[in-house]
Design a protein around this motif. Structure first.
Motif, mmCIF file in Angstrom:
data_model
loop_
_atom_site.group_PDB
_atom_site.id
_atom_site.type_symbol
_atom_site.label_atom_id
_atom_site.label_comp_id
_atom_site.label_asym_id
_atom_site.label_seq_id
_atom_site.Cartn_x
_atom_site.Cartn_y
_atom_site.Cartn_z
ATOM 1 N N TYR A 113 91.633 63.724 24.309
ATOM 2 C CA TYR A 113 90.804 62.657 24.871
ATOM 3 C C TYR A 113 91.675 61.916 25.883
ATOM 4 C CZ TYR A 113 87.334 62.958 21.039
ATOM 5 O OH TYR A 113 86.366 63.360 20.157
ATOM 6 N N HIS A 114 91.333 61.980 27.167
ATOM 7 C CA HIS A 114 92.081 61.184 28.122
ATOM 8 C C HIS A 114 91.413 59.817 28.261
ATOM 9 C CE1 HIS A 114 88.978 62.446 31.005
ATOM 10 N NE2 HIS A 114 89.217 63.677 30.643
ATOM 11 N N LYS A 115 91.863 59.003 29.176
ATOM 12 C CA LYS A 115 91.368 57.631 29.292
ATOM 13 C C LYS A 115 89.849 57.617 29.441
ATOM 14 C CE LYS A 115 92.061 53.276 31.737
ATOM 15 N NZ LYS A 115 92.716 52.592 32.873
ATOM 16 N N ASP A 116 89.199 56.734 28.685
ATOM 17 C CA ASP A 116 87.742 56.524 28.682
ATOM 18 C C ASP A 116 86.968 57.632 27.966
ATOM 19 O OD1 ASP A 116 87.966 54.107 30.058
ATOM 20 O OD2 ASP A 116 87.865 55.097 32.014
ATOM 21 N N CYS A 117 87.670 58.552 27.278
ATOM 22 C CA CYS A 117 86.965 59.559 26.469
ATOM 23 C C CYS A 117 86.646 58.980 25.093
ATOM 24 C CB CYS A 117 87.808 60.823 26.311
ATOM 25 S SG CYS A 117 87.931 61.804 27.805
ATOM 26 N N GLY A 145 92.968 52.079 21.742
ATOM 27 C CA GLY A 145 91.675 52.712 21.495
ATOM 28 C C GLY A 145 91.865 54.040 20.781
ATOM 29 N N GLY A 146 90.827 54.880 20.805
ATOM 30 C CA GLY A 146 90.940 56.226 20.265
ATOM 31 C C GLY A 146 91.064 56.340 18.760
ATOM 32 N N CYS A 147 90.862 55.242 18.020
ATOM 33 C CA CYS A 147 90.922 55.321 16.561
ATOM 34 C C CYS A 147 89.684 56.037 16.019
ATOM 35 C CB CYS A 147 90.991 53.926 15.942
ATOM 36 S SG CYS A 147 92.536 53.057 16.234
ATOM 37 N N LEU A 148 89.876 56.793 14.946
ATOM 38 C CA LEU A 148 88.741 57.293 14.183
ATOM 39 C C LEU A 148 88.154 56.119 13.417
ATOM 40 C CD1 LEU A 148 87.015 59.664 12.963
ATOM 41 C CD2 LEU A 148 88.691 59.680 11.108
ATOM 42 N N ARG A 149 86.835 55.965 13.520
ATOM 43 C CA ARG A 149 86.151 54.923 12.759
ATOM 44 C C ARG A 149 85.332 55.563 11.643
ATOM 45 N NH1 ARG A 149 83.508 50.470 16.920
ATOM 46 N NH2 ARG A 149 85.471 49.416 17.486
ATOM 47 N N VAL A 183 84.711 58.113 17.325
ATOM 48 C CA VAL A 183 86.031 57.930 17.935
ATOM 49 C C VAL A 183 85.890 56.893 19.036
ATOM 50 C CG1 VAL A 183 87.927 58.990 19.209
ATOM 51 C CG2 VAL A 183 86.725 60.295 17.442
ATOM 52 N N GLU A 184 86.677 55.841 18.941
ATOM 53 C CA GLU A 184 86.654 54.793 19.952
ATOM 54 C C GLU A 184 87.065 55.336 21.322
ATOM 55 O OE1 GLU A 184 88.123 50.941 17.345
ATOM 56 O OE2 GLU A 184 89.585 52.152 18.418
ATOM 57 N N LYS A 185 86.574 54.701 22.361
ATOM 58 C CA LYS A 185 86.990 55.059 23.720
ATOM 59 C C LYS A 185 88.486 54.781 23.880
ATOM 60 C CE LYS A 185 84.196 54.246 27.110
ATOM 61 N NZ LYS A 185 83.401 53.586 28.197
ATOM 62 N N THR A 186 89.198 55.747 24.455
ATOM 63 C CA THR A 186 90.631 55.554 24.724
ATOM 64 C C THR A 186 90.810 54.630 25.927
ATOM 65 O OG1 THR A 186 90.650 57.580 26.029
ATOM 66 C CG2 THR A 186 91.289 57.767 23.733
ATOM 67 N N ARG A 187 91.902 53.867 25.913
ATOM 68 C CA ARG A 187 92.087 52.828 26.936
ATOM 69 C C ARG A 187 93.354 53.015 27.759
ATOM 70 N NH1 ARG A 187 91.162 49.496 22.144
ATOM 71 N NH2 ARG A 187 88.918 49.117 21.933
ATOM 72 N N ILE A 188 94.108 54.080 27.507
ATOM 73 C CA ILE A 188 95.394 54.236 28.189
ATOM 74 C C ILE A 188 95.488 55.617 28.852
ATOM 75 C CG2 ILE A 188 96.638 52.610 26.735
ATOM 76 C CD1 ILE A 188 97.689 54.991 25.140
ATOM 77 N N ASP A 221 97.964 68.934 30.867
ATOM 78 C CA ASP A 221 99.289 68.548 30.387
ATOM 79 C C ASP A 221 99.458 67.044 30.256
ATOM 80 O OD1 ASP A 221 99.316 67.909 33.047
ATOM 81 O OD2 ASP A 221 100.999 69.214 33.585
ATOM 82 N N LEU A 222 98.337 66.316 30.240
ATOM 83 C CA LEU A 222 98.392 64.865 30.087
ATOM 84 C C LEU A 222 98.832 64.503 28.672
ATOM 85 C CD1 LEU A 222 97.834 62.080 31.384
ATOM 86 C CD2 LEU A 222 95.507 62.233 30.468
#
Length: 222
Positions: A113-117, A145-149, A183-188, A221-222
């Motif tokens: 998951y990259h940023k905003d996924c 972000g990106g935590c499993l809820r 899964v929360e939206k990733t922020r970084i 490769d991110l």
């Protein structure tokens, strides 16, 4: 490959799920994190009234038991893939869940998951019996972000528990009509990394891959 000192917490609220800490040894944590695969991904995305999700995925083990592009993996990742495809791993899942998975088809996929996924609230398809999600990030913060809820309901804000996607953490979700999670939206600007190992009912098709489809695969490769 699962560390002998792994700590397993079983939960029945709001449904059956397990949290596993210290999934890998410190040595394997570093090796797996440092050589997380970057090849043969495809982007999967849907933005509709019914579903909202966006991420990159790479096949590791197909429902037929085929190991995908295993020659591209580091030695420690090859060891992990063979372990996940083994009777030892299936016996481990049976021991901690009480669900006999020895003869169930298994599929394993890598995710970035990259940023905003993100992945919206869902309870998994009825063809899924259980899913084991293993994380591979280092120094991931809740603010990233990106935590499993783990959710009490279909409301994505009705949160029962959060799991950080740091290496050493993993979660088993027993599929039911109430097993809501997201899964929360990733922020970084770094990828949230995980494997999802799913056991399916007999004869179920893969929701991820179709042997008749030519996918547009790319490196990540991110």
């Amino acid at each position: 490959m699962i560390h002998k000192y792994a700590v397993i917490h079983s939960h029945t609220n709001p449904y059956e799920w397990l949290e596993i800490l210290n999934t890998f040894s410190d040595e394997n944590k570093k090796a797996l994190s440092d050589s997380y695969p970057a090849d043969h991904y495809r982007t999967i995305s849907e933005h509709s009234n019914a579903r909202q999700y966006h991420y990159d995925a790479r096949g590791l083990i197909s429902l037929s038991g085929k190991l995908n592009h295993v020659e591209m993996l580091s030695e420690v990742w090859q060891q992990l893939v063979h372990y996940l495809n083994s009777k030892i791993y299936k016996d481990f899942i049976f021991r901690i869940t009480g669900i006999q998975v020895a003869h169930l088809p298994l599929e394993a996929n890598l995710y970035k998951y990259h940023k905003d996924c993100f992945m919206d609230a869902h309870q998994d398809m009825k063809t899924k019996v259980l899913t084991h999600v293993i994380y591979f990030n280092t120094d991931w913060l809740e603010s990233d972000g990106g935590c499993l809820r783990i959710l009490n309901s279909s409301d994505p804000e009705d949160v029962h528990a959060k799991v950080l996607p740091n290496i050493g953490n993993s979660v088993v979700i027993i599929r039911s009509d109430t097993s809501w999670h997201s899964v929360e939206k990733t922020r970084i600007d770094k990828s949230r990394r995980a494997i999802t190992i799913t056991f399916y009912t007999e004869g179920a098709p893969s929701p991820m891959w179709d042997d008749q489809t030519q996918y547009d695969l790319h490196s990540n490769d991110l």
